[in-house]
Design a protein around this motif. Structure first.
Motif, mmCIF file in Angstrom:
data_model
loop_
_atom_site.group_PDB
_atom_site.id
_atom_site.type_symbol
_atom_site.label_atom_id
_atom_site.label_comp_id
_atom_site.label_asym_id
_atom_site.label_seq_id
_atom_site.Cartn_x
_atom_site.Cartn_y
_atom_site.Cartn_z
ATOM 1 N N VAL A 34 -7.537 -15.797 10.489
ATOM 2 C CA VAL A 34 -7.367 -14.491 10.552
ATOM 3 C C VAL A 34 -8.624 -13.458 10.245
ATOM 4 N N ARG A 35 -8.895 -12.730 11.190
ATOM 5 C CA ARG A 35 -10.038 -11.768 11.127
ATOM 6 C C ARG A 35 -9.217 -10.337 11.244
ATOM 7 N N VAL A 36 -10.111 -9.187 10.679
ATOM 8 C CA VAL A 36 -9.890 -8.078 10.385
ATOM 9 C C VAL A 36 -10.887 -7.214 10.875
ATOM 10 N N ARG A 37 -10.492 -6.201 12.077
ATOM 11 C CA ARG A 37 -11.287 -5.287 12.625
ATOM 12 C C ARG A 37 -10.802 -3.861 12.297
ATOM 13 N N HIS A 38 -11.967 -2.609 12.518
ATOM 14 C CA HIS A 38 -11.274 -1.509 12.287
ATOM 15 C C HIS A 38 -11.355 -0.828 13.520
ATOM 16 N N ARG A 39 -10.447 -0.006 14.057
ATOM 17 C CA ARG A 39 -10.312 0.589 15.057
ATOM 18 C C ARG A 39 -10.425 2.190 14.777
ATOM 19 N N PRO A 40 -11.125 3.084 15.483
ATOM 20 C CA PRO A 40 -11.006 4.427 15.344
ATOM 21 C C PRO A 40 -9.480 4.969 15.706
ATOM 22 N N VAL A 41 -9.223 6.044 14.922
ATOM 23 C CA VAL A 41 -7.883 6.816 14.776
ATOM 24 C C VAL A 41 -7.829 7.400 16.082
ATOM 25 N N GLY A 42 -8.788 7.931 16.549
ATOM 26 C CA GLY A 42 -8.825 8.812 17.992
ATOM 27 C C GLY A 42 -9.666 9.898 17.929
ATOM 28 N N VAL A 43 -8.976 11.143 17.579
ATOM 29 C CA VAL A 43 -9.538 12.548 17.444
ATOM 30 C C VAL A 43 -9.169 12.741 15.988
ATOM 31 N N VAL A 44 -10.444 13.232 15.473
ATOM 32 C CA VAL A 44 -10.322 13.528 13.980
ATOM 33 C C VAL A 44 -10.452 15.298 14.005
ATOM 34 N N GLY A 45 -9.644 15.947 13.405
ATOM 35 C CA GLY A 45 -9.567 17.206 13.199
ATOM 36 C C GLY A 45 -10.125 17.620 11.819
ATOM 37 N N ILE A 46 -11.330 18.499 11.832
ATOM 38 C CA ILE A 46 -11.945 18.839 10.428
ATOM 39 C C ILE A 46 -11.701 20.293 10.249
ATOM 40 N N ILE A 47 -11.131 20.566 9.072
ATOM 41 C CA ILE A 47 -11.082 22.237 8.854
ATOM 42 C C ILE A 47 -12.047 22.260 7.603
ATOM 43 N N GLY A 48 -12.915 23.001 7.688
ATOM 44 C CA GLY A 48 -13.946 23.255 6.864
ATOM 45 C C GLY A 48 -13.766 24.288 5.744
ATOM 46 N N PRO A 49 -14.492 24.201 4.669
ATOM 47 C CA PRO A 49 -14.728 25.422 4.095
ATOM 48 C C PRO A 49 -15.905 26.591 4.095
ATOM 49 N N TRP A 50 -15.974 27.427 3.550
ATOM 50 C CA TRP A 50 -16.924 28.607 3.523
ATOM 51 C C TRP A 50 -18.157 28.159 2.470
ATOM 52 N N ASN A 51 -17.570 27.342 1.237
ATOM 53 C CA ASN A 51 -18.552 27.435 0.200
ATOM 54 C C ASN A 51 -19.807 26.498 0.319
ATOM 55 N N VAL A 52 -19.403 25.437 1.387
ATOM 56 C CA VAL A 52 -20.549 24.253 1.666
ATOM 57 C C VAL A 52 -20.341 24.139 3.183
ATOM 58 N N PRO A 53 -20.749 25.090 4.133
ATOM 59 C CA PRO A 53 -20.143 25.124 5.393
ATOM 60 C C PRO A 53 -20.858 24.086 6.159
ATOM 61 N N PHE A 54 -21.946 23.794 6.025
ATOM 62 C CA PHE A 54 -22.749 22.763 6.760
ATOM 63 C C PHE A 54 -22.525 21.286 6.391
ATOM 64 N N ASP A 55 -22.569 21.005 5.193
ATOM 65 C CA ASP A 55 -22.350 19.875 4.654
ATOM 66 C C ASP A 55 -20.803 19.087 4.672
ATOM 67 N N LEU A 56 -19.957 20.084 4.243
ATOM 68 C CA LEU A 56 -18.433 19.872 4.304
ATOM 69 C C LEU A 56 -17.682 19.922 5.704
ATOM 70 N N THR A 57 -18.449 20.352 6.812
ATOM 71 C CA THR A 57 -17.892 20.351 7.963
ATOM 72 C C THR A 57 -18.478 19.182 8.713
ATOM 73 N N VAL A 58 -20.051 19.451 9.215
ATOM 74 C CA VAL A 58 -20.600 18.441 9.891
ATOM 75 C C VAL A 58 -20.780 17.145 9.104
ATOM 76 N N GLY A 59 -21.032 17.174 7.942
ATOM 77 C CA GLY A 59 -21.310 15.969 7.090
ATOM 78 C C GLY A 59 -19.921 15.113 7.072
ATOM 79 N N ASP A 60 -18.721 15.746 7.090
ATOM 80 C CA ASP A 60 -17.474 14.952 7.046
ATOM 81 C C ASP A 60 -17.297 14.438 8.575
ATOM 82 N N ALA A 61 -17.823 15.115 9.593
ATOM 83 C CA ALA A 61 -17.834 14.524 10.914
ATOM 84 C C ALA A 61 -18.735 13.208 11.085
#
Length: 537
Positions: free
Chosen positions: A161-188
């Motif tokens: 048995v082996r396990v691999r991780h596939r990407p989900v596809g397209v990720v949507g990120i809805i970011g906040p205004w208080n930490v706008p660089f880290d919590l949008t681009v950083g989450d990406a």
């Protein structure tokens, strides 16, 4: 053009859209004008972006529609397959180059974050620091986390048995205004490393941080259609993201998160929600105030308290209650307020007039019902149109709005606790569970108290920074503070779907007819054997 960050500059675009240029470096204005041009669509509805330091309109960006989001997602979905086919090592190389570009453009990025967010410069720099560490961590360790691994099969030697991780596809990120660089681009970044494409809907108040991050990712070698930024409102563009992507990452309010969770669940897609908190600080009688007071103050009032992990409730053991209040208040009264791009300011602006009104309403309600403001409690229009004084309240009771509701501003309520047990009990009396902190000179006692606090992250002798800035450790909430985690292996694997690949080397597990009973007996003997051999499975 639905994906505004990936459009090309228009050389005929007017540059007369920066009404406020005081104290902003010419290089920043030039780069910002380029970002404005990239987001320029003259024939569509516009959203104003206001500079909190002055209250003046900085620029406008397009109000993206559901059709814009759908077009961006379609382009991202097409690009995602080719991006996922690249090796993890090649994708990590993009993150490394991006990290170097972020460090090279640190001065511009700090200017930009401060300009659209009203943050003191050190808090702008902290976004650069954390984002650089996130990129470094995932670029270095992502292959180990995502790599295919062997797992034990049901019968050793007969199955594999082996396990691999596939990407989900397209990720949507809805970011906040208080930490706008880290919590949008950083989450990406972990989403991209996992092989996904990303569509970002930044906060209306702070879109340019995400647009700047997109341009740096493209410069680092990311295919342009693998990352899109669509500016717009949450009601229109944000809702469309939830309705079209394969996974949603959201940072923001609990009310909006409930709607996102319901919509995502109806579609059967995954989501991660990082929400607010009414974070407690437990201060024990043996704390060394000389060593920790500065960290306490900065933790409470950094970014004007507009940090989801910032303490809003402080429980003090009775033995040091008076001393703590006196020293805490005295230090707060020396905090420097200002609207500046320099490092000499400790407390900057709130994000908007609406948010200023909310913070003031919380304090006014508490004072009207019997609370006392030991310091602060007033707006400071002489400093900036949306600046509010750091405020310490005592005698706060359950009938006051801020007793349970998150204020998200430079306001803390201080309570006397007879002992540590009472402080722990009251700290846990909240529907939230994002962050907590305990302050003590006794390392073991601090760890013991930390384990009893109901929060996704607990800091000892620090408000939150040491935990949040650790990219290898997961960060997220419990109870009403959200679900899912950012950072660490967890923050990468959430953007994947695990796939198990099992191989049978010749054993029939479900025999029929006369062989069934004999097979069951053989398996029973195997089960007994497995239980007697140490380390076999």
């Amino acid at each position: 053009m639905p994906s505004f960050a990936s459009s090309q500059p228009n050389p005929d675009s007017s540059t007369q859209r920066l009404p406020w240029t005081t104290r902003v470096r010419p290089e920043t204005l030039s780069r910002l004008e380029t970002l404005i041009t990239l987001a320029d669509e003259t024939d569509r509805e516009r959203l104003p972006v206001v500079a909190p330091f002055t209250g003046e309109e900085l620029a406008t960006v397009p109000a993206g529609t559901a059709a814009d989001v759908e077009a961006a997602v379609d382009r991202a979905r097409t690009a995602q397959s080719a991006w996922a086919e690249q090796s993890i090592r090649d994708r990590a190389a993009v993150l490394r180059r991006f990290r170097e570009l972020v460090l090279d453009r640190e001065a511009f990025l700090c200017d930009l974050i401060g300009l659209e967010g009203g943050k003191p410069r050190y808090h702008c720099f902290s976004e650069i620091y954390v984002l650089a560490e996130i990129a470094r961590y995932y670029a270095r360790h992502g292959e180990d986390v995502l790599g295919e691994v062997r797992r034990a099969g049901p019968i050793p030697g007969v199955t594999a048995v082996r396990v691999r991780h596939r990407p989900v596809g397209v990720v949507g990120i809805i970011g906040p205004w208080n930490v706008p660089f880290d919590l949008t681009v950083g989450d990406a970044l972990p989403a991209l490393l996992a092989g996904n494409a990303v569509v970002v809907k930044p906060a209306e108040q702070t879109p340019f941080s995400a647009l700047a991050g997109a341009e740096l990712l493209y410069e680092a070698g990311l295919p342009r259609d693998a990352f899109h930024v669509v500016t717009g409102t949450g009601e229109e563009a944000g809702a469309a993201i939830v309705d079209t992507v394969d996974f949603v990452s959201f940072t923001g309010s609990t009310g909006t998160a409930r709607q996102i969770g319901e919509r995502a669940s109806r579609r059967g897609i995954g989501y991660s929600l990082e929400l607010g908190g009414k974070n407690p600080m437990v201060v024990l009688a043996d704390v060394d105030l000389d060593a920790t007071l500065e960290r306490m103050v900065q933790g409470c009032f950094g970014n004007s308290g507009q940090v989801c992990m910032a303490p809003e409730r402080i429980y003090i053991e009775a033995a040091i209650y008076d001393e703590f209040l006196a020293r805490f208040t005295e230090r707060i009264e020396r905090l420097t307020l200002g609207a500046s791009f320099d490092y000499d300011v400790e407390v900057g602006s709130l994000i908007s007039e609406a948010h200023l009104a909310k913070v003031a309403a919380h304090v006014d309600d508490a004072v009207a019902k019997g609370a006392t403001a030991l310091t602060g409690g007033q707006a400071r229009p002489d400093v900036g149109p949306m600046v509010y004084e750091p405020t310490v309240l005592v005698d706060v009771t359950e009938d006051m709005t801020l007793y349970t509701e998150e204020t998200f501003g430079p306001v803390v309520a201080v309570y006397r606790a007879e002992n540590a047990e009472e402080a722990i009990e009251r700290a846990n009396e909240t529907p939230y569970g994002l962050n907590a902190s305990v302050w003590t000179s006794d390392r073991r006692r601090g760890a013991s108290v930390a384990r009893r606090l109901d929060a996704g992250m607990v800091a000892i002798n620090d408000a939150y920074a040491v935990g949040y800035a650790a990219p290898a450790a997961p960060m997220g909430g419990t109870k009403g503070s959200g679900t899912g985690r950012r950072h660490g292996p967890e923050g990468l694997l959430k953007y994947t779907v695990p796939q198990t690949i099992a191989r049978n080397r010749g054993m029939t597990f479900v025999p029929s007819g006369e062989d069934a009973e004999a097979s069951a007996r053989r398996l029973l003997r195997l089960l007994r054997f497995f239980g007697r051999v140490p380390g076999l499975r």
